[in-house]
Design a protein around this motif. Structure first.
Motif, short mmCIF file in Angstrom:
data_model
loop_
_atom_site.label_atom_id
_atom_site.label_comp_id
_atom_site.label_asym_id
_atom_site.label_seq_id
_atom_site.Cartn_x
_atom_site.Cartn_y
_atom_site.Cartn_z
N ARG A 135 4.95 -5.93 -2.59
CA ARG A 135 4.05 -4.53 -2.26
C ARG A 135 3.20 -4.74 -0.97
NH1 ARG A 135 3.81 0.48 -2.16
NH2 ARG A 135 3.75 -0.12 -0.15
N LEU A 187 8.62 7.62 -4.58
CA LEU A 187 9.79 7.78 -4.05
C LEU A 187 10.65 7.94 -5.42
CD1 LEU A 187 9.68 4.06 -2.36
CD2 LEU A 187 10.09 6.33 -1.26
N GLU A 234 8.02 4.03 2.60
CA GLU A 234 8.17 2.90 1.63
C GLU A 234 6.76 2.25 1.87
OE1 GLU A 234 10.63 -0.21 2.90
OE2 GLU A 234 10.93 -1.01 0.70
N LYS A 235 6.13 2.27 3.13
CA LYS A 235 4.90 1.95 3.43
C LYS A 235 3.55 2.46 2.22
CE LYS A 235 5.73 0.63 7.82
NZ LYS A 235 5.61 0.72 9.40
N GLY A 236 3.93 3.77 1.89
CA GLY A 236 3.02 4.27 0.76
C GLY A 236 3.36 3.93 -0.58
N LEU A 267 2.78 -0.82 -9.66
CA LEU A 267 3.43 -0.73 -8.06
C LEU A 267 4.58 0.39 -8.21
CD1 LEU A 267 3.51 -4.46 -7.67
CD2 LEU A 267 1.74 -2.93 -7.09
N GLY A 268 4.93 1.09 -9.28
CA GLY A 268 5.94 2.07 -9.07
C GLY A 268 7.40 1.22 -8.67
N LEU A 275 17.65 2.25 -12.23
CA LEU A 275 18.39 2.79 -11.09
C LEU A 275 19.88 2.78 -11.28
CD1 LEU A 275 16.30 0.94 -8.21
CD2 LEU A 275 16.31 3.29 -8.89
N LYS A 283 14.94 4.91 -3.66
CA LYS A 283 14.87 3.67 -3.91
C LYS A 283 16.20 2.95 -3.84
CE LYS A 283 10.86 4.12 -7.14
NZ LYS A 283 10.43 3.99 -8.49
N SER A 292 11.04 0.20 -9.92
CA SER A 292 12.03 0.75 -11.09
C SER A 292 12.88 -0.59 -11.30
CB SER A 292 12.91 1.71 -10.47
OG SER A 292 12.30 2.92 -10.03
N ASN A 337 5.50 -4.30 1.85
CA ASN A 337 6.29 -3.11 1.74
C ASN A 337 7.74 -3.11 1.78
OD1 ASN A 337 3.73 -1.71 2.19
ND2 ASN A 337 3.76 -1.95 4.46
N LEU A 381 10.30 -2.80 -1.21
CA LEU A 381 10.69 -2.58 -2.57
C LEU A 381 12.10 -3.07 -2.97
CD1 LEU A 381 10.41 -0.71 -5.01
CD2 LEU A 381 11.68 1.16 -3.87
N ALA A 382 13.03 -3.21 -1.86
CA ALA A 382 14.28 -3.55 -1.99
C ALA A 382 14.17 -5.11 -2.81
CB ALA A 382 15.23 -3.54 -0.97
N ASP A 385 14.40 8.16 -7.36
CA ASP A 385 15.54 7.17 -7.49
C ASP A 385 16.54 6.80 -6.41
OD1 ASP A 385 15.62 7.17 -11.18
OD2 ASP A 385 14.22 6.59 -9.99
N ILE A 397 13.25 -5.33 -6.36
CA ILE A 397 14.19 -5.10 -7.23
C ILE A 397 15.09 -6.18 -7.35
CG2 ILE A 397 16.11 -3.51 -7.70
CD1 ILE A 397 14.46 -1.17 -6.16
N LEU A 422 16.78 2.57 -0.21
CA LEU A 422 16.19 1.33 0.32
C LEU A 422 16.78 0.07 -0.09
CD1 LEU A 422 12.69 2.35 -0.11
CD2 LEU A 422 13.51 2.00 1.98
N TRP A 453 4.83 3.51 -4.00
CA TRP A 453 6.47 3.68 -4.36
C TRP A 453 6.54 4.58 -5.47
CZ3 TRP A 453 6.68 -2.52 -4.36
CH2 TRP A 453 6.92 -3.03 -3.18
N ALA A 454 5.46 4.87 -6.32
CA ALA A 454 5.81 5.86 -7.29
C ALA A 454 6.24 7.09 -6.73
CB ALA A 454 4.63 6.03 -8.07
#
Lengths: 250, 141
Positions: free
Chosen positions: B88, A155, A148-150, B128-129, B136, A160, B131, B91, B93-94, A157, B97, A163, A152-153
């Motif tokens: 971001r 990852l 996740e530290k890298g 940022l990627g 999802l 994600k 979703s 770190n 992501l959750a 679905d 979303i 996570l 996110w694209a």
């Protein structure tokens, strides 16, 4: 109820009675005037016992409790009489106890949530709770957290989603699901209405006295006739509804 | 003491008589506070600045988001953009979303707000990627 004091008798008899009364007062295990032996009250100085360790001082019993021998003060609470009193005592002890161990009604201790550290909550008005949902992460989850530290694209679905589920228990859609609690509420309400109805029926049979004779139809007819004869409320009320010519209700 | 009272009351009556005409127009004077009200732009700028802090920590992100969601408004896309970038930096992501889910919930019955916000945020989401919950599949049970 026979009285303690002698009625008019001879002086000798009176003096004898007086002596008798003073001896009665002196004796501790005295006999009641109507000669019924009474039980000695239980010794109140003995310590009461609870079935869980108490951090606070024991509470005086609300019912009549027979205390067992004092010992260490931590054995079973014996409540032979006064069931309601015993129930109240248990609840009283529960309220007073300061330990983290909760006194469950089935006897053994139950772990309670530690409210002194941040807690997780699913609330729609609090999107980011005080801590993440999962405290212990498996190896895959830990490596995922590293990924996740890298960017996110990179990852997928599923990753994600994984996570998301590490940090949160329910999604907003799951939180907002209708839960059908209303059915329990209505059912409980109707249940208690039913119990109340049964109590009311029982009351009608066993509590109410006989219906007065003045409620009988014949009596009520004669009563109505009397009211008409004396022209009760003739302008807008009772007698105004009666047609005196045709001798019938209007 | 009595004469002093009489003197005071007399002056008081005179004062009242003098100021009475002032009370005949109640509508002209509303009881608002004299503080300056923050404009929408100032509000937005303040929140963008809050989330733009380079070394923002997780607590501040949570506190900011929970406070923002507590307001009676749907945050502007620029505030959300700033918040997503803060996620971001952390770190997380959750949380990103979750923020999008919260925005959709805040719109309530106004179904057109969320698609607009997502449309405005598309460049950031792509960069940022992140979703969306729809992508999802968590927008449905």
């Amino acid at each position: 109820m026979p009285c303690c004091f002698p009625c008019a008798g001879t002086r000798q008899e009176q003096r004898a009675k007086g002596r008798q009364i003073s001896t009665l007062i002196q004796v501790s295990t005295s006999q009641h005037p109507d000669n019924r032996p009474t039980a000695k009250p239980p010794p109140r100085s003995e310590a009461y016992h609870a079935d869980v360790p108490l951090n606070t001082t024991t509470q005086p019993s609300l019912g009549r409790a027979r205390a067992s021998t004092s010992g260490h003060g931590r054995t079973m609470l014996h409540l032979t009489t006064g069931r309601l009193g015993s129930l109240l005592t248990r609840r009283g002890i529960m309220a007073l106890t300061t330990s983290n161990v909760r006194m469950a009604s089935h006897g053994h201790a139950v772990e309670q949530a530690d409210m002194s550290v941040p807690m997780y909550c699913d609330r729609i008005d609090t999107p980011l709770p005080d801590r993440i949902y999962k405290d212990e992460l498996s190896a895959t989850e830990k490596s995922l957290k590293q990924k996740e530290k890298g960017p996110w694209a990179q990852l997928t679905d599923e990753e994600k989603l994984a996570l998301y589920r590490i940090s949160f228990k329910s999604t907003y859609a799951e939180m907002k699901q209708p839960d059908g609690e209303w059915k329990t509420v209505v059912a409980g309400m109707l249940f208690f209405f039913g119990i109340t109805g049964l109590i009311v029926i029982w009351q009608g049979i066993y509590v109410y006295p006989e219906t007065p004779h003045t409620f009988a139809p014949e009596w009520k007819a004669k009563q109505a006739q009397r009211m008409l004869d004396m022209r009760v409320n003739p302008v807008e009320g009772f007698a105004s509804q009666w047609d005196y010519e045709k001798k019938q209700w209007k | 003491m009595f004469s002093a009272v009489v003197r005071l009351s007399a002056s008081g009556v005179r004062a009242l008589a003098r100021t009475r005409p002032g009370y005949t127009a109640p509508l002209a004077c509303r009881c608002y506070s004299h503080a300056k009200a923050e404009t929408d732009e100032e509000f937005d700028a303040r929140w963008v600045t809050y989330f733009s802090k380079p070394d923002i920590d997780a607590w501040e992100l949570r506190k900011g988001m929970n406070t923002l969601i507590g307001y009676d408004l749907v945050p502007e896309p620029k505030i959300l953009d700033s918040a997503l970038r803060a996620c971001r930096r952390l770190n997380d992501l959750a949380s990103a979303i979750r923020i999008l889910e919260a925005v959709k919930d805040k719109s309530g019955p106004h179904k057109e707000i969320y698609p607009y916000v997502i449309q405005e945020l598309q460049p950031t989401l792509k960069e940022l990627g992140i979703s969306t919950p729809e992508e999802l599949g968590i927008d449905k049970v």
